[in-house]
Design a protein around this motif. Structure first.
Motif, PDB file in Angstrom:
ATOM      1  N   ARG A 118       2.743 -37.810 -22.327  1.00 12.82           N
ATOM      2  CA  ARG A 118       1.897 -38.260 -21.220  1.00 12.82           C
ATOM      3  C   ARG A 118       2.806 -38.814 -20.125  1.00 12.82           C
ATOM      4  NH1 ARG A 118      -3.224 -41.698 -22.171  1.00 12.82           N
ATOM      5  NH2 ARG A 118      -1.715 -43.399 -22.388  1.00 12.82           N
TER       6      ARG A 118
ATOM      7  N   ASN B 282      12.725 -27.310 -24.123  1.00 13.78           N
ATOM      8  CA  ASN B 282      11.569 -27.232 -25.011  1.00 13.78           C
ATOM      9  C   ASN B 282      11.591 -25.885 -25.729  1.00 13.78           C
ATOM     10  OD1 ASN B 282       9.168 -27.701 -26.280  1.00 13.78           O
ATOM     11  ND2 ASN B 282       7.904 -27.679 -24.433  1.00 13.78           N
TER      12      ASN B 282
ATOM     13  N   VAL C  11      11.798 -34.897 -17.950  1.00 12.49           N
ATOM     14  CA  VAL C  11      10.479 -34.604 -17.394  1.00 12.49           C
ATOM     15  C   VAL C  11      10.641 -34.239 -15.927  1.00 12.49           C
ATOM     16  CG1 VAL C  11       8.235 -35.573 -16.810  1.00 12.49           C
ATOM     17  CG2 VAL C  11       9.287 -36.121 -19.009  1.00 12.49           C
TER      18      VAL C  11
ATOM     19  N   GLN D 221      -0.929 -37.360 -16.769  1.00 13.97           N
ATOM     20  CA  GLN D 221      -0.804 -35.916 -16.932  1.00 13.97           C
ATOM     21  C   GLN D 221      -0.224 -35.675 -18.333  1.00 13.97           C
ATOM     22  OE1 GLN D 221      -1.739 -33.606 -14.260  1.00 13.97           O
ATOM     23  NE2 GLN D 221      -2.689 -35.585 -13.816  1.00 13.97           N
ATOM     24  N   MET D 222      -0.618 -34.571 -18.961  1.00 12.96           N
ATOM     25  CA  MET D 222      -0.214 -34.335 -20.347  1.00 12.96           C
ATOM     26  C   MET D 222       0.425 -32.962 -20.505  1.00 12.96           C
ATOM     27  SD  MET D 222      -3.479 -35.996 -22.376  1.00 12.96           S
ATOM     28  CE  MET D 222      -2.677 -35.808 -23.964  1.00 12.96           C
ATOM     29  N   THR D 223       1.408 -32.910 -21.394  1.00 14.23           N
ATOM     30  CA  THR D 223       2.015 -31.650 -21.786  1.00 14.23           C
ATOM     31  C   THR D 223       2.501 -31.817 -23.231  1.00 14.23           C
ATOM     32  OG1 THR D 223       3.632 -29.943 -21.164  1.00 14.23           O
ATOM     33  CG2 THR D 223       4.309 -32.248 -20.904  1.00 14.23           C
ATOM     34  N   LYS D 224       3.185 -30.812 -23.755  1.00 14.82           N
ATOM     35  CA  LYS D 224       3.659 -30.865 -25.130  1.00 14.82           C
ATOM     36  C   LYS D 224       5.108 -30.405 -25.198  1.00 14.82           C
ATOM     37  CE  LYS D 224      -0.851 -29.864 -27.247  1.00 14.82           C
ATOM     38  NZ  LYS D 224      -1.589 -28.924 -28.148  1.00 14.82           N
TER      39      LYS D 224
ATOM     40  N   SER E  71       1.936 -31.322 -11.128  1.00 12.72           N
ATOM     41  CA  SER E  71       2.097 -30.762 -12.461  1.00 12.72           C
ATOM     42  C   SER E  71       3.395 -31.284 -13.052  1.00 12.72           C
ATOM     43  CB  SER E  71       2.113 -29.234 -12.392  1.00 12.72           C
ATOM     44  OG  SER E  71       3.178 -28.794 -11.569  1.00 12.72           O
TER      45      SER E  71
ATOM     46  N   TYR F  14      11.577 -30.387 -20.460  1.00 13.02           N
ATOM     47  CA  TYR F  14      12.650 -29.464 -20.821  1.00 13.02           C
ATOM     48  C   TYR F  14      13.808 -30.263 -21.406  1.00 13.02           C
ATOM     49  CZ  TYR F  14      15.258 -30.941 -16.661  1.00 13.02           C
ATOM     50  OH  TYR F  14      15.960 -31.675 -15.729  1.00 13.02           O
TER      51      TYR F  14
ATOM     52  N   THR G 149       8.521 -33.301 -12.366  1.00 12.28           N
ATOM     53  CA  THR G 149       7.246 -33.295 -11.656  1.00 12.28           C
ATOM     54  C   THR G 149       7.411 -32.584 -10.324  1.00 12.28           C
ATOM     55  OG1 THR G 149       7.509 -35.304 -10.333  1.00 12.28           O
ATOM     56  CG2 THR G 149       6.841 -35.579 -12.646  1.00 12.28           C
TER      57      THR G 149
ATOM     58  N   ARG H 275       6.368 -30.828 -16.444  1.00 14.13           N
ATOM     59  CA  ARG H 275       6.850 -30.055 -17.579  1.00 14.13           C
ATOM     60  C   ARG H 275       7.998 -30.796 -18.233  1.00 14.13           C
ATOM     61  NH1 ARG H 275      11.269 -26.639 -17.493  1.00 14.13           N
ATOM     62  NH2 ARG H 275      12.448 -26.489 -15.537  1.00 14.13           N
TER      63      ARG H 275
ATOM     64  N   VAL I 208       2.944 -34.732 -28.153  1.00 12.57           N
ATOM     65  CA  VAL I 208       2.253 -34.802 -26.870  1.00 12.57           C
ATOM     66  C   VAL I 208       3.013 -35.750 -25.963  1.00 12.57           C
ATOM     67  CG1 VAL I 208       0.119 -35.485 -25.698  1.00 12.57           C
ATOM     68  CG2 VAL I 208       0.011 -34.310 -27.908  1.00 12.57           C
TER      69      VAL I 208
END
Length: 233
Positions: A216, A163, A171, A226-229, A157, A161, A173, A159, A214
């Motif tokens: 990636r 954010n 980023v 993997q994607m987050t915002k 996963s 920050y 992981t 995330r 977005v």
């Protein structure tokens, strides 16, 4: 430099999981940070084996630095990565070449120096960030260990920050430090950033308009993105 060599580095080696040997120890900087880094590497060749020199301000002390190099000479093998941008003033590039030539005069070989003149570059952080992975891999080639983990797309996963963010994002992981390809897109799919970062290295977003984006992320040996915002203030 005495503080770095005699106080800071011993403290870091005592409290963190470092390899303190010369072969694994480098120093680097941009602008005046490049000046002190080359000075320190020449002065303490028994401590440092690698030097990163981005947009160096050698013009400020060109002759003095040349005299320092001539006075110390070559005592150990050094790997030195020089970078200047084509949009920087002529004297930045000329003084860099003056220093490179002086290093050659005291028997540092061409194989010890990588000299890059990027046509579109100037002395700003995104320019240095773009070229950092290449410099890092060249300086430390042969020393990095590779992972044999096979990352499945469902296994880790990510995330972003802070954010919301203002100037920078990082980023994170589940696998910690690794090389990551990070892309930032606005909500209509337009690509705004495409960078390679190591671990939680900062990524500049200060120039992006306010809004949602977005992100990636993909590890080097991962099959899928993997994607987050995140939200830019």
């Amino acid at each position: 430099m005495r503080f770095i060599v005699n106080t800071l580095k011993p403290f870091i080696d005592q409290h963190f999981r470092t390899n303190p040997d010369r072969e694994y120890t480098g120093i680097g900087g941009s602008g005046f940070g490049a000046v002190i880094s080359l000075y320190g590497a020449i002065e303490y060749q028994h401590i440092f084996s690698k030097v990163l020199l981005f947009s160096p301000s050698f013009w400020f002390c060109d002759i003095n630095l040349q005299n320092h190099i001539a006075g110390k000479g070559k005592l150990n093998h050094l790997k030195m990565y020089f970078l200047a941008g084509g949009e920087e003033p002529f004297y930045v590039k000329q003084s860099m070449l003056n220093i490179v030539n002086k290093l050659r005069e005291v028997n540092f070989g061409n194989q010890e120096m990588a000299v890059e003149m990027a046509a579109d570059g100037r002395a700003i952080i995104p320019f240095w960030q773009k070229h950092y992975p290449t410099a890092h891999l060249w300086l430390f080639s042969g020393l990095a260990t590779s992972s044999t983990n096979n990352y499945s797309s469902a296994a880790y996963s990510v995330r972003v920050y802070p954010n919301p963010a203002v100037d920078w994002i990082r980023v994170r992981t589940a696998y910690g430090s690794e090389w990551l390809n990070v892309q930032i897109m606005d909500l209509d799919g337009s690509l705004k950033r495409d960078v390679l970062v190591y671990g939680e290295e900062a990524i500049p977003v200060y120039d992006l308009p306010t809004g949602a984006y977005v992100v990636r992320i993909r590890a080097e040996d991962a099959a899928q993105w993997q994607m987050t915002k995140f939200v830019k203030r």
